[in-house]
Structures are given as C-alpha cells and as structure tokens.
Design an enzyme around this catalytic site. Sequence first.
Site, PDB file in Angstrom:
ATOM      1  N   ILE A  95      56.708 114.958  40.151  1.00  0.00           N
ATOM      2  CA  ILE A  95      55.471 114.423  40.733  1.00  0.00           C
ATOM      3  C   ILE A  95      54.768 113.450  39.795  1.00  0.00           C
ATOM      4  O   ILE A  95      53.948 112.652  40.235  1.00  0.00           O
ATOM      5  CB  ILE A  95      54.508 115.555  41.140  1.00  0.00           C
ATOM      6  CG1 ILE A  95      54.103 116.385  39.913  1.00  0.00           C
ATOM      7  CG2 ILE A  95      55.146 116.453  42.201  1.00  0.00           C
ATOM      8  CD1 ILE A  95      52.986 117.363  40.162  1.00  0.00           C
ATOM      9  N   LYS A  96      55.052 113.536  38.492  1.00  0.00           N
ATOM     10  CA  LYS A  96      54.508 112.629  37.467  1.00  0.00           C
ATOM     11  C   LYS A  96      52.997 112.424  37.592  1.00  0.00           C
ATOM     12  O   LYS A  96      52.493 111.309  37.458  1.00  0.00           O
ATOM     13  CB  LYS A  96      55.228 111.276  37.508  1.00  0.00           C
ATOM     14  CG  LYS A  96      56.713 111.353  37.176  1.00  0.00           C
ATOM     15  CD  LYS A  96      57.326 109.966  37.096  1.00  0.00           C
ATOM     16  CE  LYS A  96      58.800 110.013  36.757  1.00  0.00           C
ATOM     17  NZ  LYS A  96      59.638 110.480  37.876  1.00  0.00           N
ATOM     18  N   ARG A  97      52.264 113.488  37.808  1.00  0.00           N
ATOM     19  CA  ARG A  97      50.816 113.373  37.896  1.00  0.00           C
ATOM     20  C   ARG A  97      50.209 113.212  36.501  1.00  0.00           C
ATOM     21  O   ARG A  97      50.733 113.718  35.525  1.00  0.00           O
ATOM     22  CB  ARG A  97      50.215 114.607  38.586  1.00  0.00           C
ATOM     23  CG  ARG A  97      50.690 114.810  40.034  1.00  0.00           C
ATOM     24  CD  ARG A  97      50.265 113.656  40.929  1.00  0.00           C
ATOM     25  NE  ARG A  97      50.437 113.966  42.334  1.00  0.00           N
ATOM     26  CZ  ARG A  97      51.458 113.552  43.082  1.00  0.00           C
ATOM     27  NH1 ARG A  97      52.407 112.813  42.545  1.00  0.00           N
ATOM     28  NH2 ARG A  97      51.543 113.868  44.357  1.00  0.00           N
TER      29      ARG A  97
END
Length: 298
Positions: A95-97
């Site tokens: 998700i690379k938040r």
Amino acid sequence: MQILQELAAKNGPLCVGLDTDPSYIPQNLVEKFSPAQAVLEYNKLLIKKITEDKSACCFKVQIAYYEAMGIEGLKVYAQTLKAVKDSGLICISDIKRGDIAATASAYAKAHFSGDFESDIITINPYMGFDTLKPFTEFCASKGKGVFVLLRTSNPGMTDIEQKELKTGGRVLDEVGKELERLSNQMKETFPEQTCSPIGAVVGCTEESDANYLRQTYKDIFFLIPGYGAQGGAASICTALLKNAGGTVNSSRGILCAWKKDSDCIKKQQDGKLLSFDDIVEAAAKAAIASKNELTNIR
C-alpha cells in the site's frame, strides 16, 4: 515477520505478487466474468495452486490494481486478502502509505484491522519518521509487520534516495539508521523473537548496493522487488538473501507466464480458447522455476 522468515527458509524465498490487472488475463475469460471477478477467480485458483506446490512463502497484493477497478475491485481486494490468509501463507499488502498524525493512524487501522486487514504492509518513510509510529505501534500490540521503503527498484530512486547529504552518507542511509533503531527497540520489547517486525524494501535491479545494504543491515528481513519482469537478476538476490534473509517478489513474470508458455501458445495456435486451468498451470510452472533459480543461487 518471523513466521515469514521461517516460511522462506522452508518453502524458498519466492513471493508471488498478485498485482493482477484484467489485461493479464485472456480476453475470453474476462468477458465470461466481469474484469474484477475474472481477477478474483484467477487469484483464488493461483493461491490454491501455489500453496499446494509449496513454491512460495507469501503473496504480495498491490492495492492500486484493485482501486483502479472501483468498488467492485476493492471487494475483490478484500476477498483476495482472505484467500491468502486461508491458505496459511503470509499476506503482504503493498500500500506504500506515508502520512502524518491522525491520517497515518487511520491508514494503520484500515490495513491492520477490518475488511482490509493484512499481516504485513509496505510504508513510505520519506515524508518523515513520525509517519512510521502509528504503523509500528500495531507491530508491537497486534503482532503485525511493516516493510519500510529503503532502496526501491525504480530508476527514479536516484532522485531522492541516493542523494548525498552534507553531513555525509545518503538519504537512504538515514532511513536505514531509523529502521535499525526501531528494530532494536522491538527486540527489547520482544526479546524472544529472532526477527524484527520492521523489515526493509530493497530492490535487486542494481548490484552496486546489494552487498553494502545486506552487510550494513544484517538483522533486517528484506522484501526484494525488481526480480523478473523489472530486469532484476537472480544473481543480485544472492547477497540480499544472506544473514536475516528476505523474500523476492515476482508479479508479471508469474501472472503473465501463459503468454510465453509453450502449451498455451500451441493451444491458441490450434484455435482453442485458454481456460483458467491453463493460465494457472503456466503461472505455477513459472513460480517453481523462479523458486528453483532463487534457491540454487544461495
């Protein structure tokens, strides 16, 4: 993360990326379902086959492909996460938040509980290290894990990650120091664990950093993208899989294997339509070949 480390030692280091785009599926199968439902069918059958073959230690589900299909796509995302969990293998949500304060807390809650709950997620530290805290709190309280972007596999990583600092070293080295600090903090909290829940994303597309990063961060488990379709060589994975080890992701190289599979090509040349069984079998063969390649170089 420790379970993933143990599964990688048992099943081999391959991570199967479920970055499943409808265009990766033969058109006749997409038309038989809806695009999202065709993706779900492919995912579920592939998860089952990979698990039976014991050719991988985990699956990585890239949320963007599901967001692109709207509400139905997000339902398929949730169902795919459930299918991975039911398989007994580890689920990594890509998700690379990376955001601050209450927003980061909301992201952590969204992906570590509820409909989108996952075992491990990817997070982006380049907005500042305070963005990591809400996620690492779940590692400490709920047994979750995070892979923090350290050295990514894209050419543009040189724009920021490789920049030299006036104080010495590179931007990515500062990220590495923070990961070590967090990992040591977790070891104090959970002294019985042999693997920190704080992992690092380290791409295998260039050999220059591989030995340096593995030797510098010996105790951190790596998620290694770039292998296969992105051009990362298996030989570069050799260094990255040493010490604490890692898991090597392959997405398109497995999902689209049917496009290069001799049996599938012949069937199409004979004027026959491909089935899900055909493309899953091709993907499974590609996964076994990748596992063997990665295992034999170690």
